[in-house]
Design a protein around this motif. Structure first.
Motif, PDB file in Angstrom:
ATOM      1  N   ARG A 190      20.714  27.635  43.648  1.00 42.28           N
ATOM      2  CA  ARG A 190      21.109  29.052  43.649  1.00 42.28           C
ATOM      3  C   ARG A 190      20.820  29.713  42.302  1.00 42.28           C
ATOM      4  O   ARG A 190      20.794  30.948  42.207  1.00 42.28           O
ATOM      5  CB  ARG A 190      22.591  29.180  43.991  1.00 42.28           C
ATOM      6  CG  ARG A 190      22.949  28.758  45.416  1.00 42.28           C
ATOM      7  CD  ARG A 190      24.443  28.732  45.638  1.00 42.28           C
ATOM      8  NE  ARG A 190      25.089  27.737  44.765  1.00 42.28           N
ATOM      9  CZ  ARG A 190      26.396  27.498  44.771  1.00 42.28           C
ATOM     10  NH1 ARG A 190      27.202  28.178  45.578  1.00 42.28           N
ATOM     11  NH2 ARG A 190      26.902  26.575  43.964  1.00 42.28           N
ATOM     12  N   THR A 191      20.593  28.882  41.274  1.00 41.41           N
ATOM     13  CA  THR A 191      20.308  29.424  39.948  1.00 41.41           C
ATOM     14  C   THR A 191      18.806  29.584  39.692  1.00 41.41           C
ATOM     15  O   THR A 191      18.414  30.005  38.608  1.00 41.41           O
ATOM     16  CB  THR A 191      20.911  28.528  38.858  1.00 41.41           C
ATOM     17  OG1 THR A 191      20.301  27.221  38.927  1.00 41.41           O
ATOM     18  CG2 THR A 191      22.407  28.381  39.049  1.00 41.41           C
TER      19      THR A 191
ATOM     20  N   ASP B 260      21.443  23.031  40.857  1.00 47.81           N
ATOM     21  CA  ASP B 260      21.940  24.099  41.716  1.00 47.81           C
ATOM     22  C   ASP B 260      20.805  25.075  42.001  1.00 47.81           C
ATOM     23  O   ASP B 260      20.431  25.875  41.143  1.00 47.81           O
ATOM     24  CB  ASP B 260      23.105  24.818  41.036  1.00 47.81           C
ATOM     25  CG  ASP B 260      23.764  25.850  41.941  1.00 47.81           C
ATOM     26  OD1 ASP B 260      23.256  26.083  43.060  1.00 47.81           O
ATOM     27  OD2 ASP B 260      24.780  26.442  41.520  1.00 47.81           O
TER      28      ASP B 260
END
Length: 323
Positions: free
Chosen positions: A69-70, A67
């Motif tokens: 977004r992390t 992910d």
């Protein structure tokens, strides 16, 4: 924290994600730049174009594994080497891409160099964290360098040696293309060389820590003209590189005795070179091909270490306490 690394060299587009807390590689992807048959590389304008096409696709590919977004920080190689004036347009593609991601997500951007990325990748793959904290002799051997470097971790203290003319990777690629392989041809040349069981002692030209490789291509071409097999010529080429590096290393160790020696760069992926060196000098350090050839792993390692260093400073801890 997850750290994303980018490298846009004249050979490949590479991305990697590293867990900075565990200093563990999560995933990495790479795509070699396409080169037309018979050519020995790309114009910079073509390299920039191909990187521009590849980066979004590789980002999507790596995003299927983690992910994004992390991601809390991003690292990028901004130029070939850590010297004043070092510049290649292909690296601006990665920098522009990384700057955009940094601005959009509000995360730190750490810039380094392609050469330091190679050094960090090799040190990381050795599995000896203490190498980042001590003086090390590092060979960076590729299509653009044949450098013997005195380093403290990833910091280049001095260039002890190099080639006065042709680089090792250039010699290997020229022989490979002449034998009908696509550029870059190092993997195929090494595969061909491994099939040759004949013994040989190639002529090399080394003075101190400076080598000359301009005659290697002509030697190999002459062997082919004399009727020697492509396998023989390929092995001759790689053993010549190995013997050259050996002589440079021994000269450097006279001035810097007992230092660890680490080999990095695409040419060091060759099992022929590695086999020769480690048979005679079993203490030298080589790493697997994915860590030796162009990659973004080292860039992500450098960025992760910088994140940890900054966090330690902000927490008031002694520098290096978490590294």
């Amino acid at each position: 924290m997850l750290v994303l690394g980018l490298d846009t060299s004249n050979y490949a587009t590479s991305l990697a994600v590293l867990d900075s807390e565990q200093m563990r590689l999560i995933c990495d992807v790479k795509r070699f730049l396409p080169v037309r048959e018979g050519q020995l590389g790309l114009r910079q304008s073509d390299a920039v174009f191909h990187h521009t096409q590849a980066l979004p696709q590789l980002l999507e590919e790596i995003g299927a594994q983690v992910d994004l977004r992390t991601v809390g920080a991003i690292g990028v190689s901004g130029c070939p080497r850590p010297v004043e004036g070092s510049y290649m347009p292909c690296f601006t593609t990665g920098v522009t891409f990384a700057q955009g991601m940094s601005a959009i997500h509000g995360i730190p951007l750490i810039k380094t160099t392609h050469q330091q990325g190679h050094i960090a990748s090799a040190l990381f793959a050795c599995g000896e964290p203490e190498l980042f904290e001590k003086d090390v002799l590092v060979f960076h051997v590729s299509g653009g360098t044949t450098d013997l470097l005195l380093c403290h971790g990833t910091q280049v203290l001095a260039q002890l040696g190099t080639s006065s003319d042709l680089y090792a990777g250039q010699a290997v690629d020229r022989i490979g293309v002449r034998l009908g392989f696509a550029f870059p041809a190092g993997v195929e040349v090494s595969r061909l060389a491994e099939a040759c069981e004949e013994e040989m002692t190639p002529k090399v030209s080394v003075k101190g820590c400076t080598c000359s490789l301009s005659g290697l291509e002509n030697q190999c071409v002459k062997l082919l003209e004399q009727g020697y097999s492509p396998e023989y010529a390929a092995k001759y080429c790689l053993l010549a590189v190995a013997r050259t590096l050996e002589k440079m290393m021994l000269a450097a160790l006279k001035e810097h005795p007992k230092l660890p020696v680490v080999f990095a760069g695409g040419v060091m992926s060759s099992r022929v070179v590695r086999g020769y060196m480690q048979k005679k000098h079993p203490w030298v350090r080589f790493v697997d091909g994915k860590f030796a050839s162009d990659n973004a792993i080292g860039v992500s390692v450098i960025a992760a270490r910088e994140v940890l260093r900054s966090a330690a400073e902000n927490a008031g801890q002694p520098e290096g306490a978490q590294l």
